[in-house]
Design a protein around this motif. Structure first.
Motif, PDB file in Angstrom:
ATOM      1  N   SER A 176      -7.573  -4.154  -2.440  1.00 60.94           N
ATOM      2  CA  SER A 176      -7.538  -4.342  -3.885  1.00 60.94           C
ATOM      3  C   SER A 176      -8.634  -3.517  -4.554  1.00 60.94           C
ATOM      4  O   SER A 176      -8.397  -2.881  -5.593  1.00 60.94           O
ATOM      5  CB  SER A 176      -7.707  -5.824  -4.226  1.00 60.94           C
ATOM      6  OG  SER A 176      -7.764  -6.012  -5.625  1.00 60.94           O
ATOM      7  N   LEU A 177      -9.824  -3.519  -3.963  1.00 60.12           N
ATOM      8  CA  LEU A 177     -10.928  -2.719  -4.496  1.00 60.12           C
ATOM      9  C   LEU A 177     -10.580  -1.232  -4.472  1.00 60.12           C
ATOM     10  O   LEU A 177     -10.758  -0.531  -5.471  1.00 60.12           O
ATOM     11  CB  LEU A 177     -12.199  -2.972  -3.679  1.00 60.12           C
ATOM     12  CG  LEU A 177     -13.386  -2.045  -3.992  1.00 60.12           C
ATOM     13  CD1 LEU A 177     -13.893  -2.282  -5.398  1.00 60.12           C
ATOM     14  CD2 LEU A 177     -14.503  -2.243  -2.975  1.00 60.12           C
ATOM     15  N   GLU A 192      -6.912  -7.735   2.221  1.00 60.35           N
ATOM     16  CA  GLU A 192      -6.310  -7.650   0.889  1.00 60.35           C
ATOM     17  C   GLU A 192      -7.382  -7.418  -0.173  1.00 60.35           C
ATOM     18  O   GLU A 192      -7.160  -6.683  -1.139  1.00 60.35           O
ATOM     19  CB  GLU A 192      -5.528  -8.927   0.578  1.00 60.35           C
ATOM     20  CG  GLU A 192      -4.146  -8.987   1.215  1.00 60.35           C
ATOM     21  CD  GLU A 192      -3.200  -7.945   0.651  1.00 60.35           C
ATOM     22  OE1 GLU A 192      -3.397  -7.524  -0.502  1.00 60.35           O
ATOM     23  OE2 GLU A 192      -2.266  -7.544   1.361  1.00 60.35           O
ATOM     24  N   SER A 193      -8.544  -8.068  -0.009  1.00 65.68           N
ATOM     25  CA  SER A 193      -9.638  -7.890  -0.956  1.00 65.68           C
ATOM     26  C   SER A 193     -10.163  -6.465  -0.905  1.00 65.68           C
ATOM     27  O   SER A 193     -10.426  -5.836  -1.948  1.00 65.68           O
ATOM     28  CB  SER A 193     -10.763  -8.881  -0.632  1.00 65.68           C
ATOM     29  OG  SER A 193     -11.873  -8.677  -1.496  1.00 65.68           O
ATOM     30  N   LYS A 236      -7.531   0.333  -4.143  1.00 66.38           N
ATOM     31  CA  LYS A 236      -6.375   0.712  -4.962  1.00 66.38           C
ATOM     32  C   LYS A 236      -6.685   0.606  -6.447  1.00 66.38           C
ATOM     33  O   LYS A 236      -6.351   1.512  -7.225  1.00 66.38           O
ATOM     34  CB  LYS A 236      -5.169  -0.168  -4.603  1.00 66.38           C
ATOM     35  CG  LYS A 236      -4.588   0.118  -3.231  1.00 66.38           C
ATOM     36  CD  LYS A 236      -3.285  -0.612  -2.980  1.00 66.38           C
ATOM     37  CE  LYS A 236      -3.465  -2.093  -2.859  1.00 66.38           C
ATOM     38  NZ  LYS A 236      -2.213  -2.795  -2.477  1.00 66.38           N
ATOM     39  N   THR A 237      -7.318  -0.485  -6.845  1.00 64.89           N
ATOM     40  CA  THR A 237      -7.634  -0.669  -8.265  1.00 64.89           C
ATOM     41  C   THR A 237      -8.576   0.413  -8.752  1.00 64.89           C
ATOM     42  O   THR A 237      -8.396   0.963  -9.852  1.00 64.89           O
ATOM     43  CB  THR A 237      -8.268  -2.052  -8.495  1.00 64.89           C
ATOM     44  OG1 THR A 237      -7.375  -3.076  -8.057  1.00 64.89           O
ATOM     45  CG2 THR A 237      -8.586  -2.255  -9.972  1.00 64.89           C
ATOM     46  N   THR A 238      -9.566   0.748  -7.940  1.00 60.83           N
ATOM     47  CA  THR A 238     -10.557   1.747  -8.346  1.00 60.83           C
ATOM     48  C   THR A 238      -9.942   3.122  -8.506  1.00 60.83           C
ATOM     49  O   THR A 238     -10.148   3.798  -9.526  1.00 60.83           O
ATOM     50  CB  THR A 238     -11.706   1.811  -7.328  1.00 60.83           C
ATOM     51  OG1 THR A 238     -12.338   0.528  -7.232  1.00 60.83           O
ATOM     52  CG2 THR A 238     -12.747   2.835  -7.755  1.00 60.83           C
ATOM     53  N   ILE A 269      -6.729   4.044  -8.850  1.00 56.67           N
ATOM     54  CA  ILE A 269      -5.724   4.104  -9.915  1.00 56.67           C
ATOM     55  C   ILE A 269      -6.408   4.058 -11.284  1.00 56.67           C
ATOM     56  O   ILE A 269      -6.038   4.811 -12.207  1.00 56.67           O
ATOM     57  CB  ILE A 269      -4.722   2.943  -9.788  1.00 56.67           C
ATOM     58  CG1 ILE A 269      -3.896   3.079  -8.506  1.00 56.67           C
ATOM     59  CG2 ILE A 269      -3.789   2.917 -11.005  1.00 56.67           C
ATOM     60  CD1 ILE A 269      -3.010   4.287  -8.450  1.00 56.67           C
ATOM     61  N   ALA A 270      -7.410   3.192 -11.428  1.00 62.23           N
ATOM     62  CA  ALA A 270      -8.129   3.093 -12.701  1.00 62.23           C
ATOM     63  C   ALA A 270      -8.815   4.412 -13.047  1.00 62.23           C
ATOM     64  O   ALA A 270      -8.766   4.864 -14.195  1.00 62.23           O
ATOM     65  CB  ALA A 270      -9.157   1.960 -12.633  1.00 62.23           C
ATOM     66  N   CYS A 271      -9.440   5.039 -12.055  1.00 58.62           N
ATOM     67  CA  CYS A 271     -10.104   6.322 -12.299  1.00 58.62           C
ATOM     68  C   CYS A 271      -9.079   7.394 -12.663  1.00 58.62           C
ATOM     69  O   CYS A 271      -9.325   8.231 -13.537  1.00 58.62           O
ATOM     70  CB  CYS A 271     -10.901   6.750 -11.068  1.00 58.62           C
ATOM     71  SG  CYS A 271     -12.417   5.811 -10.811  1.00 58.62           S
ATOM     72  N   THR A 290       0.840  -1.204   0.000  1.00 54.32           N
ATOM     73  CA  THR A 290       0.000   0.000   0.000  1.00 54.32           C
ATOM     74  C   THR A 290       0.867   1.244   0.000  1.00 54.32           C
ATOM     75  O   THR A 290       0.551   2.240  -0.671  1.00 54.32           O
ATOM     76  CB  THR A 290      -0.928   0.005   1.231  1.00 54.32           C
ATOM     77  OG1 THR A 290      -1.755  -1.170   1.204  1.00 54.32           O
ATOM     78  CG2 THR A 290      -1.816   1.245   1.231  1.00 54.32           C
ATOM     79  N   THR A 338       2.086   1.814  -3.511  1.00 53.17           N
ATOM     80  CA  THR A 338       1.029   2.409  -4.332  1.00 53.17           C
ATOM     81  C   THR A 338       0.871   3.888  -4.024  1.00 53.17           C
ATOM     82  O   THR A 338       0.756   4.717  -4.934  1.00 53.17           O
ATOM     83  CB  THR A 338      -0.311   1.690  -4.076  1.00 53.17           C
ATOM     84  OG1 THR A 338      -0.165   0.296  -4.354  1.00 53.17           O
ATOM     85  CG2 THR A 338      -1.408   2.270  -4.963  1.00 53.17           C
TER      86      THR A 338
END
Length: 276
Positions: free
Chosen positions: A184-185, A180-181, A187-189, A191-193, A101, A104
């Motif tokens: 993941s939601l 972790e789940s 961080k992925t969200t 960074i994707a945005c 984390t 990231t």
């Protein structure tokens, strides 16, 4: 081989590889430094930023609740509980979580510096007037990225967490979510945005390369709108207002991309006319 269009000196393939190697090295070191700073502040980051959307008094939930009360909407907008507990199932799980984390967070912190390194890498192949756009490129790209991060964090993440936490296949199943789940939601969200908000910049370079045009983007506008609406419907409560709040920024980005591509098309057409 690319050459410096300002000096006329040609760069060999090995020169390109050397420049790329140092770009990656400097970017890695910057991310590592940013990660160390984030690691030192990890307590604040986890308690006040990452785990904040899990709390029912998070600013987004309060905003939608106030909106529901003001306009007499469905009271389900008022979140009173996020029904799940976070767990760590591995002995070294929390340490690994803290480290990755922090990395990231380090990437997000030093993103403008990475852009600067990227610009240094591509600038030898640009004309002098294009090289003068460095500040504009770094500033605009950074602002769009951070706006995307904020959009993902304050809208997509809490709405997704609330929806998924309250989704039930049966009352028999209890939600004990692995940390972790959850991370993941988040961080992925975000960074994707952040990357999605770079759409105008990406379209600018694709249009410069002749890979897309304003006509192409207009032709597939309806399909893009459908995809945006589907995404908004999935991550928001079943209400037109909340879906609109999520949809509007994405539509604005797409329309801005069309305007950028149209401008590039006009410049290219003018250059062709002048040449002929």
């Amino acid at each position: 081989m690319a050459k410096n269009k300002n000096k006329g000196d040609e760069m060999s393939f090995l020169d390109h590889l050397e420049e790329l190697r140092w770009l990656l090295v400097r970017s890695f070191v910057a991310i590592l430094i940013g990660g160390c700073v984030a690691f030192a502040c990890s307590g604040f980051i986890f308690d006040n930023i990452i785990f904040a959307p899990k709390k029912s008094d998070f600013i987004t939930y309060r905003f939608f609740c106030d909106l529901a009360n003001k306009y007499d909407l469905d009271k389900s907008f008022c979140v009173t509980e996020i029904p799940f507990e976070l767990i760590s199932r591995d002995m070294e799980g929390q340490l690994n979580t803290d480290i990755w984390t922090s990395i990231t967070a380090g990437f997000i912190l030093v993103f403008p510096y990475i852009l600067y390194q990227l610009w240094r890498f591509i600038s030898p192949a640009l004309y002098e007037k294009e090289r003068k756009m460095a500040v504009w490129f770094i500033l605009t790209t950074s602002v769009l990225f951070f706006l995307g991060i904020l959009f993902g964090y304050f809208l997509i993440v809490p709405l997704s967490i609330n929806f998924l936490a309250n989704y039930r296949i049966s009352d028999v199943v209890e939600n004990n979510i692995d940390v972790e789940s959850y991370l993941s939601l988040v961080k992925t969200t975000v960074i994707a945005c952040g990357l999605v908000f770079e759409m105008p910049i990406i379209i600018y370079f694709l249009a410069k390369l002749g890979l897309v045009s304003a006509a192409f983007l207009r032709k597939y506008r309806r399909y893009a709108l459908v995809i945006i609406l589907i995404i908004a419907a999935i991550v928001t409560p079943p209400d037109v207002i909340s879906q609109t709040i999520v949809t509007i920024p994405l539509v604005i980005l797409y329309e801005a991309s069309i305007l950028i591509a149209a401008r590039i098309d006009r410049i290219r057409a003018k250059e062709l006319t002048t040449t002929s």
